[in-house]
Design a protein around this motif. Sequence first.
Motif, PDB file in Angstrom:
ATOM      1  N   LYS A 184       0.829  -1.197   0.000  1.00  0.00           N
ATOM      2  CA  LYS A 184       0.000   0.000   0.000  1.00  0.00           C
ATOM      3  C   LYS A 184       0.868   1.254   0.000  1.00  0.00           C
ATOM      4  O   LYS A 184       1.900   1.303   0.680  1.00  0.00           O
ATOM      5  CB  LYS A 184      -0.927   0.020   1.223  1.00  0.00           C
ATOM      6  CG  LYS A 184      -1.963  -1.105   1.230  1.00  0.00           C
ATOM      7  CD  LYS A 184      -2.919  -0.977   2.413  1.00  0.00           C
ATOM      8  CE  LYS A 184      -3.996  -2.054   2.369  1.00  0.00           C
ATOM      9  NZ  LYS A 184      -4.987  -1.893   3.466  1.00  0.00           N
TER      10      LYS A 184
ATOM     11  N   LYS B 168      -3.312   3.632  -2.388  1.00  0.00           N
ATOM     12  CA  LYS B 168      -3.259   2.716  -3.538  1.00  0.00           C
ATOM     13  C   LYS B 168      -2.766   1.348  -3.062  1.00  0.00           C
ATOM     14  O   LYS B 168      -1.766   1.250  -2.338  1.00  0.00           O
ATOM     15  CB  LYS B 168      -2.330   3.257  -4.617  1.00  0.00           C
ATOM     16  CG  LYS B 168      -2.841   4.539  -5.280  1.00  0.00           C
ATOM     17  CD  LYS B 168      -1.909   4.976  -6.399  1.00  0.00           C
ATOM     18  CE  LYS B 168      -2.447   6.228  -7.091  1.00  0.00           C
ATOM     19  NZ  LYS B 168      -1.557   6.662  -8.213  1.00  0.00           N
TER      20      LYS B 168
ATOM     21  N   TYR C 207      -1.533  -2.551  -4.125  1.00  0.00           N
ATOM     22  CA  TYR C 207      -0.958  -3.349  -5.216  1.00  0.00           C
ATOM     23  C   TYR C 207      -0.883  -4.814  -4.786  1.00  0.00           C
ATOM     24  O   TYR C 207      -0.676  -5.127  -3.609  1.00  0.00           O
ATOM     25  CB  TYR C 207       0.458  -2.867  -5.561  1.00  0.00           C
ATOM     26  CG  TYR C 207       0.532  -1.432  -6.002  1.00  0.00           C
ATOM     27  CD1 TYR C 207       0.546  -1.077  -7.350  1.00  0.00           C
ATOM     28  CD2 TYR C 207       0.610  -0.397  -5.051  1.00  0.00           C
ATOM     29  CE1 TYR C 207       0.630   0.247  -7.741  1.00  0.00           C
ATOM     30  CE2 TYR C 207       0.683   0.928  -5.439  1.00  0.00           C
ATOM     31  CZ  TYR C 207       0.700   1.238  -6.793  1.00  0.00           C
ATOM     32  OH  TYR C 207       0.785   2.562  -7.179  1.00  0.00           O
TER      33      TYR C 207
ATOM     34  N   THR D  84       9.004   4.739  -8.932  1.00  0.00           N
ATOM     35  CA  THR D  84       7.697   4.690  -9.582  1.00  0.00           C
ATOM     36  C   THR D  84       7.133   3.299  -9.349  1.00  0.00           C
ATOM     37  O   THR D  84       7.601   2.319  -9.939  1.00  0.00           O
ATOM     38  CB  THR D  84       7.799   4.970 -11.090  1.00  0.00           C
ATOM     39  OG1 THR D  84       8.420   6.253 -11.288  1.00  0.00           O
ATOM     40  CG2 THR D  84       6.420   4.976 -11.734  1.00  0.00           C
ATOM     41  N   LEU D  85       6.136   3.192  -8.458  1.00  0.00           N
ATOM     42  CA  LEU D  85       5.656   1.891  -8.032  1.00  0.00           C
ATOM     43  C   LEU D  85       5.123   1.051  -9.183  1.00  0.00           C
ATOM     44  O   LEU D  85       5.297  -0.170  -9.214  1.00  0.00           O
ATOM     45  CB  LEU D  85       4.563   2.060  -6.975  1.00  0.00           C
ATOM     46  CG  LEU D  85       5.030   2.567  -5.605  1.00  0.00           C
ATOM     47  CD1 LEU D  85       3.831   2.772  -4.683  1.00  0.00           C
ATOM     48  CD2 LEU D  85       6.012   1.584  -4.980  1.00  0.00           C
ATOM     49  N   GLU D  86       4.473   1.702 -10.151  1.00  0.00           N
ATOM     50  CA  GLU D  86       3.879   0.960 -11.259  1.00  0.00           C
ATOM     51  C   GLU D  86       4.932   0.199 -12.066  1.00  0.00           C
ATOM     52  O   GLU D  86       4.636  -0.843 -12.646  1.00  0.00           O
ATOM     53  CB  GLU D  86       3.090   1.893 -12.180  1.00  0.00           C
ATOM     54  CG  GLU D  86       1.701   2.284 -11.667  1.00  0.00           C
ATOM     55  CD  GLU D  86       1.763   3.270 -10.506  1.00  0.00           C
ATOM     56  OE1 GLU D  86       2.873   3.768 -10.211  1.00  0.00           O
ATOM     57  OE2 GLU D  86       0.712   3.526  -9.888  1.00  0.00           O
ATOM     58  N   ASP D  87       6.172   0.728 -12.079  1.00  0.00           N
ATOM     59  CA  ASP D  87       7.222   0.036 -12.828  1.00  0.00           C
ATOM     60  C   ASP D  87       7.593  -1.297 -12.177  1.00  0.00           C
ATOM     61  O   ASP D  87       8.054  -2.221 -12.854  1.00  0.00           O
ATOM     62  CB  ASP D  87       8.479   0.916 -12.916  1.00  0.00           C
ATOM     63  CG  ASP D  87       8.236   2.158 -13.764  1.00  0.00           C
ATOM     64  OD1 ASP D  87       7.278   2.142 -14.573  1.00  0.00           O
ATOM     65  OD2 ASP D  87       8.996   3.132 -13.614  1.00  0.00           O
TER      66      ASP D  87
ATOM     67  N   LEU E 242       5.437  -2.872  -9.576  1.00  0.00           N
ATOM     68  CA  LEU E 242       4.286  -3.634  -9.079  1.00  0.00           C
ATOM     69  C   LEU E 242       3.111  -3.676 -10.045  1.00  0.00           C
ATOM     70  O   LEU E 242       2.123  -4.381  -9.795  1.00  0.00           O
ATOM     71  CB  LEU E 242       3.805  -3.039  -7.744  1.00  0.00           C
ATOM     72  CG  LEU E 242       4.865  -2.933  -6.639  1.00  0.00           C
ATOM     73  CD1 LEU E 242       4.256  -2.250  -5.405  1.00  0.00           C
ATOM     74  CD2 LEU E 242       5.399  -4.310  -6.266  1.00  0.00           C
ATOM     75  N   GLY E 243       3.211  -2.953 -11.143  1.00  0.00           N
ATOM     76  CA  GLY E 243       2.082  -2.887 -12.061  1.00  0.00           C
ATOM     77  C   GLY E 243       1.018  -1.931 -11.581  1.00  0.00           C
ATOM     78  O   GLY E 243       1.223  -1.172 -10.620  1.00  0.00           O
ATOM     79  N   LYS E 244      -0.135  -1.956 -12.203  1.00  0.00           N
ATOM     80  CA  LYS E 244      -1.204  -1.041 -11.824  1.00  0.00           C
ATOM     81  C   LYS E 244      -1.823  -1.456 -10.494  1.00  0.00           C
ATOM     82  O   LYS E 244      -1.894  -2.649 -10.180  1.00  0.00           O
ATOM     83  CB  LYS E 244      -2.278  -1.028 -12.913  1.00  0.00           C
ATOM     84  CG  LYS E 244      -1.793  -0.429 -14.226  1.00  0.00           C
ATOM     85  CD  LYS E 244      -2.925  -0.371 -15.243  1.00  0.00           C
ATOM     86  CE  LYS E 244      -2.450   0.278 -16.540  1.00  0.00           C
ATOM     87  NZ  LYS E 244      -3.528   0.342 -17.560  1.00  0.00           N
ATOM     88  N   PRO E 245      -2.275  -0.473  -9.704  1.00  0.00           N
ATOM     89  CA  PRO E 245      -2.910  -0.816  -8.424  1.00  0.00           C
ATOM     90  C   PRO E 245      -4.211  -1.580  -8.640  1.00  0.00           C
ATOM     91  O   PRO E 245      -4.926  -1.354  -9.618  1.00  0.00           O
ATOM     92  CB  PRO E 245      -3.155   0.544  -7.769  1.00  0.00           C
ATOM     93  CG  PRO E 245      -3.165   1.526  -8.889  1.00  0.00           C
ATOM     94  CD  PRO E 245      -2.215   0.991  -9.919  1.00  0.00           C
TER      95      PRO E 245
ATOM     96  N   THR F 107      -7.831   1.642  -5.503  1.00  0.00           N
ATOM     97  CA  THR F 107      -7.472   3.020  -5.138  1.00  0.00           C
ATOM     98  C   THR F 107      -8.593   3.595  -4.289  1.00  0.00           C
ATOM     99  O   THR F 107      -9.756   3.600  -4.708  1.00  0.00           O
ATOM    100  CB  THR F 107      -7.256   3.892  -6.384  1.00  0.00           C
ATOM    101  OG1 THR F 107      -6.200   3.325  -7.175  1.00  0.00           O
ATOM    102  CG2 THR F 107      -6.881   5.313  -5.986  1.00  0.00           C
TER     103      THR F 107
END
Length: 276
Positions: free
Chosen positions: A119, A137, A139, A159-162, A164-167, A170
């Motif tokens: 989170k 958010k 993940y 950058t978490l999305e890089d 863990l991918g998309k949350p 949210t």
Amino acid sequence: MDNNKRENERKRLEKQRLLQQMEKEIESLEKEIKQQKLRNLKINSVKNLKITARVLQLIAPYVVSASIVTWFFFSNGIIPFHRDKREIYSRVMTEFDNLGNIRYEQQYADFDDQNNVFKFYSQWQLQADGFYTRTIKTYNIEEKTYEELRELFNKENLTLEDFLGKPILTIKETKNNLTDDELNKEPFMQAIIYNVDENDFIIQEESFAEDMYSTIGYFFLLGGVEFVLRFLRSEFSSFNFRKYVERVKDNYQLADTQELTHKLEIRRDNYNRLMR
């Protein structure tokens, strides 16, 4: 006097010849009966072998399916008709964040939610209406280890999305009052992971109701599998076991030795009477 002797000698020789002939007939009958019994034994062996092979073919799918169902239950520690003693392993929930906080929960039962999640909590922001809001958010981190997540906390310009991918979720949280700690708190990251400690367990005996349910479940699953197999065989197989057995019995009929045995008994009786 000489005539009587010759007549007696002739009768003796005739009787001896007749006895020898009867001995040969008895021996021949005994041999023939023995051969017929041997042939019957071979015929019976072949017949039973063919029928047994078909019986195995008939029951093999059911035996295999029953073995698989039984293996499935036993491999999961479920034994029908038996109140099992099971090892209940400790479940551990670990909650930690990039601020150095770590919290554990441990119990001998499953947690309500056992999904490993990561989170990200944004900083509280004052809105025009006087309320404070922040975004949380969440993940999915099922494939991440504790060490990988600790390293993630130490990365700069992250950058978490890089990673863990998309949350998967949210949430926008809103409050009207905050404590000083909440107002001054920077954005932070938190991870929650679940593990099983196989070195920590308790022994628990299965209750009567649990054993009854497992037994019913065993027979229900076994019956369902057997029903499906029988349906498939009736729909897609033309094999008729009863007709096959009748055909084998017709093709491998046994020789009747009763008549020969009866003849042998008569020959033996006649021989014994003649010997007197």
